[in-house]
Design a protein around this motif. Structure first.
Motif, mmCIF file in Angstrom:
data_model
loop_
_atom_site.group_PDB
_atom_site.id
_atom_site.type_symbol
_atom_site.label_atom_id
_atom_site.label_comp_id
_atom_site.label_asym_id
_atom_site.label_seq_id
_atom_site.Cartn_x
_atom_site.Cartn_y
_atom_site.Cartn_z
ATOM 1 N N PHE A 35 68.626 24.903 -25.546
ATOM 2 C CA PHE A 35 67.833 25.242 -24.369
ATOM 3 C C PHE A 35 66.833 24.161 -24.011
ATOM 4 N N LEU A 36 66.239 23.521 -24.996
ATOM 5 C CA LEU A 36 65.251 22.478 -24.710
ATOM 6 C C LEU A 36 65.888 21.309 -23.954
ATOM 7 N N LYS A 37 67.066 20.889 -24.389
ATOM 8 C CA LYS A 37 67.763 19.802 -23.687
ATOM 9 C C LYS A 37 68.161 20.232 -22.281
ATOM 10 N N LEU A 38 68.634 21.469 -22.165
ATOM 11 C CA LEU A 38 69.005 21.977 -20.846
ATOM 12 C C LEU A 38 67.795 22.021 -19.921
ATOM 13 N N ALA A 39 66.685 22.519 -20.420
ATOM 14 C CA ALA A 39 65.469 22.620 -19.605
ATOM 15 C C ALA A 39 65.003 21.238 -19.140
ATOM 16 N N LYS A 40 65.066 20.259 -20.025
ATOM 17 C CA LYS A 40 64.671 18.894 -19.638
ATOM 18 C C LYS A 40 65.611 18.336 -18.576
ATOM 19 N N LYS A 99 59.741 30.445 -23.437
ATOM 20 C CA LYS A 99 59.296 29.765 -24.654
ATOM 21 C C LYS A 99 60.507 29.399 -25.505
ATOM 22 N N LEU A 100 60.322 28.376 -26.326
ATOM 23 C CA LEU A 100 61.403 27.891 -27.175
ATOM 24 C C LEU A 100 61.847 28.936 -28.192
ATOM 25 N N ALA A 101 60.950 29.792 -28.631
ATOM 26 C CA ALA A 101 61.275 30.787 -29.662
ATOM 27 C C ALA A 101 61.898 32.059 -29.086
ATOM 28 N N ASP A 102 61.850 32.245 -27.794
ATOM 29 C CA ASP A 102 62.332 33.489 -27.182
ATOM 30 C C ASP A 102 63.819 33.367 -26.819
ATOM 31 N N LYS A 103 64.676 33.684 -27.772
ATOM 32 C CA LYS A 103 66.125 33.533 -27.597
ATOM 33 C C LYS A 103 66.687 34.511 -26.566
ATOM 34 N N GLN A 104 66.123 35.714 -26.484
ATOM 35 C CA GLN A 104 66.642 36.689 -25.537
ATOM 36 C C GLN A 104 66.450 36.204 -24.089
ATOM 37 N N LEU A 105 65.273 35.692 -23.774
ATOM 38 C CA LEU A 105 65.023 35.165 -22.429
ATOM 39 C C LEU A 105 65.887 33.939 -22.142
#
Length: 134
Positions: A35-40, A99-105
């Motif tokens: 998700f972090l790479k996707l968000a960037k 947030k990075l820790a919120d896998k459900q979102l």
């Protein structure tokens, strides 16, 4: 008349580039599992997306005023461009608060973004088909 043809050519090529951006974003959402790479990646693509949409709107306005006729195609292109602008802003706002820790979102965002990009692509293709029919 050469100026008119140049404006039409620019408009069409920018629409193709706009569609390519949408397809790349859909591909990114489909294939990128981090998700972090996707968000960037999407954060980098967002200004390019809006710039391209603005160019489409600008060149479309030039072409419409030179044509001096108001057709159903032009009537559909205006709200379509605004619609694409609004749903991309909504997609970005939804992404930036996760947030990075919120896998459900994150999982919900993947499904949401796929739906948004599919709708965007369908809007562009629909407008193209309608423009060829009318």
């Amino acid at each position: 008349m050469e100026l008119m043809q140049s404006a039409i050519d620019t408009h069409v090529y920018v629409i193709y580039f706009f569609l390519a951006i949408m397809l790349f974003n859909l591909y990114s959402v489909t294939t990128q599992k981090d998700f972090l790479k996707l968000a960037k990646r999407l954060k980098f693509q967002t200004p390019l997306y809006h710039l391209t949409n603005a160019i489409v709107i600008y060149t479309g306005t030039i072409v419409a005023f030179y044509a001096k006729t108001f057709s159903i195609t032009i009537a559909l292109m205006i709200p379509a461009s605004i619609f694409l602008l609004v749903i991309e802003i909504k997609r970005y706002k939804k992404m930036r608060v996760i947030k990075l820790a919120d896998k459900q979102l994150q999982d919900e965002f993947y499904a949401y973004a796929k739906k948004i990009y599919t709708i965007e692509i369908m809007v562009i293709v629909s407008i193209y088909i309608i423009s060829k029919v009318f």
